[in-house]
Design an enzyme around this catalytic site. Structure first.
Site, PDB file in Angstrom:
ATOM      1  N   ARG A   1       0.853  -1.182   0.000  1.00 31.82           N
ATOM      2  CA  ARG A   1       0.000   0.000   0.000  1.00 31.82           C
ATOM      3  C   ARG A   1       0.893   1.238   0.000  1.00 31.82           C
ATOM      4  O   ARG A   1       1.914   1.286   0.712  1.00 31.82           O
ATOM      5  CB  ARG A   1      -0.912   0.030   1.236  1.00 31.82           C
ATOM      6  CG  ARG A   1      -2.109  -0.908   1.182  1.00 31.82           C
ATOM      7  CD  ARG A   1      -3.122  -0.521   0.107  1.00 31.82           C
ATOM      8  NE  ARG A   1      -4.285  -1.407   0.055  1.00 31.82           N
ATOM      9  CZ  ARG A   1      -4.391  -2.469  -0.731  1.00 31.82           C
ATOM     10  NH1 ARG A   1      -3.420  -2.812  -1.564  1.00 31.82           N
ATOM     11  NH2 ARG A   1      -5.497  -3.204  -0.732  1.00 31.82           N
TER      12      ARG A   1
ATOM     13  N   GLU B   1      -3.303   7.536  -4.475  1.00 33.64           N
ATOM     14  CA  GLU B   1      -3.720   6.953  -5.751  1.00 33.64           C
ATOM     15  C   GLU B   1      -4.972   7.627  -6.272  1.00 33.64           C
ATOM     16  O   GLU B   1      -5.836   7.952  -5.453  1.00 33.64           O
ATOM     17  CB  GLU B   1      -3.988   5.449  -5.558  1.00 33.64           C
ATOM     18  CG  GLU B   1      -2.728   4.646  -5.753  1.00 33.64           C
ATOM     19  CD  GLU B   1      -2.929   3.144  -5.564  1.00 33.64           C
ATOM     20  OE1 GLU B   1      -3.866   2.589  -6.155  1.00 33.64           O
ATOM     21  OE2 GLU B   1      -2.135   2.566  -4.831  1.00 33.64           O
TER      22      GLU B   1
ATOM     23  N   HIS C   1      -1.111  -0.048 -10.063  1.00 38.09           N
ATOM     24  CA  HIS C   1      -1.717  -0.990  -9.098  1.00 38.09           C
ATOM     25  C   HIS C   1      -2.270  -2.245  -9.794  1.00 38.09           C
ATOM     26  O   HIS C   1      -3.477  -2.520  -9.748  1.00 38.09           O
ATOM     27  CB  HIS C   1      -2.821  -0.276  -8.289  1.00 38.09           C
ATOM     28  CG  HIS C   1      -3.059  -0.944  -6.957  1.00 38.09           C
ATOM     29  ND1 HIS C   1      -3.464  -0.261  -5.837  1.00 38.09           N
ATOM     30  CD2 HIS C   1      -2.951  -2.238  -6.557  1.00 38.09           C
ATOM     31  CE1 HIS C   1      -3.602  -1.098  -4.816  1.00 38.09           C
ATOM     32  NE2 HIS C   1      -3.290  -2.309  -5.240  1.00 38.09           N
TER      33      HIS C   1
HETATM   34  C1  DGY Z   1      -5.349  -6.163  -2.884  1.00 44.36           C
HETATM   35  O1  DGY Z   1      -6.043  -7.142  -3.152  1.00 44.36           O
HETATM   36  O2  DGY Z   1      -5.288  -5.691  -1.745  1.00 44.36           O
HETATM   37  C2  DGY Z   1      -4.574  -5.549  -4.005  1.00 44.36           C
HETATM   38  O3  DGY Z   1      -3.916  -4.403  -3.653  1.00 44.36           O
HETATM   39  C3  DGY Z   1      -5.459  -5.316  -5.207  1.00 44.36           C
HETATM   40  O4  DGY Z   1      -5.579  -6.468  -5.882  1.00 44.36           O
END
Ligand code: DGY
Length: 318
Positions: A228, A257, A275
């Site tokens: 993240r 983002e 992402h």
């Molecule tokens: C998640 O699943 O947390 C990813 O960041 C997106 O697929």
């Protein structure tokens, strides 16, 4: 839109209303749309807080189409007797593979080299052209020894790497599968040639990597973040890349983002992806089917397979 197999599954069992736009709903739109629903299938861009849960009064489950659920106020959901589910496992290898793709791209300057070639700059082979960092036999630092961190580190065995890892506590499963050694964050940063982030975003991991941490890293190090964005202080990352505190970075996630720090767009020593960690056809389909089957479980009175807030079951008398 969800992958077709997940849509078919949902439509077999429910009346489904789908966001027809290829963009997240605005806050006003989502607060309106959740009214009177039995279930809501959310994406990581949808903020699920007390206000939304109140607007969705009577909702049984919020099924997040992601393994990470930092977009959801889980306590607020539990207090209101709302189940929260996520999509672990089905995206583990896809995300770990993408972290490797970023690692190689950043270490060997793949994107920069591709741009160089397309611009017609390649005139002759040269011993000093686009030199990068080798991977085999180097030290890999893994921050976060959960499922994705483990799958990522297991793949390092093929490159004969020394593996260090940092987490809240030692993880015997990680050590068994990877041969990795548990160290504190500072040791990991000082000794690793590659540092890859795989922990969840929590209050304790926000800006886990900032100026102080970049100062500890090797000048030849590469930082990878597929977890993240806010785990890395993006302004500090810009400084580190500009001042040569580290060699390069590979990012799939950002603090704000879908935007990144403006200077990052201009830099050659960072690879920027939109992402796409879990973006394989199979993973995205499996994520949809898992989210949909969690909704069906909740609707038919079973405990959803990947329920996040098990404490809600007491509240629901299960
Ligand atoms: C998640 O699943 O947390 C990813 O960041 C997106 O697929």
């Amino acid at each position: 839109m969800l992958p077709p197999a997940a849509m078919e599954f949902l439509e077999q069992h429910f009346n489904v209303e789908v966001n027809p736009e290829d963009r997240p709903l605005t806050r006003e739109e989502i607060l309106e749309k959740v009214k009177g629903r039995d279930a809501v299938l959310t994406q990581l861009v949808d903020k699920v807080d007390a206000e939304l849960l109140d607007a969705a009064k009577g909702v049984k489950i919020i099924a997040n189409y992601a393994v990470g659920y930092d977009n959801i106020d889980v306590d607020a959901a539990t207090q209101r007797g709302v189940m929260i589910s996520n999509t672990p496992d089905v995206l583990t290898d896809a995300t770990a593979e993408l972290a490797w793709a970023l690692l190689f791209a950043a270490a060997r300057r793949i994107v920069e080299a591709d741009k160089y070639f397309r611009a017609g700059k390649y005139k002759s082979w040269s011993p000093m052209l686009l030199l990068g960092q080798g991977v085999s036999g180097k030290t890999l630092g893994v921050i976060g020894a959960g499922r994705i961190g483990t799958a990522f580190a297991v793949k390092a065995k093929g490159f004969n790497m020394r593996i260090l890892y940092a987490d809240e506590k030692p993880n015997p499963r990680f050590e068994e599968q990877t041969g990795g050694q548990y160290v504190d964050k500072e040791t990991l940063l000082r000794e690793s040639d590659f540092v890859s982030i795989h922990c969840p975003l929590l209050p304790s991991t926000r800006h886990l990597i900032g100026d102080k941490e970049f100062d500890l890293m090797k000048k030849t190090a590469v930082l990878i973040n597929t977890a993240r964005g806010p785990i890395v202080d993006e302004k500090a990352l810009v400084r580190a890349l500009k001042e040569g505190k580290i060699f390069a970075a590979g990012l799939d996630v950002y603090e704000n983002e879908p935007a990144a720090e403006p200077e990052l767009y201009e830099m050659d020593n960072v690879v920027l992806l939109p992402h796409i960690g879990s973006a394989t056809t199979k993973s995205r389909e499996d994520m949809g089917i898992l989210a949909a089957s969690n909704i069906l479980d909740a609707y038919e009175g079973r405990v959803p397979r990947t329920l996040v807030n098990r404490e809600v079951l007491n509240k629901l008398g299960k």
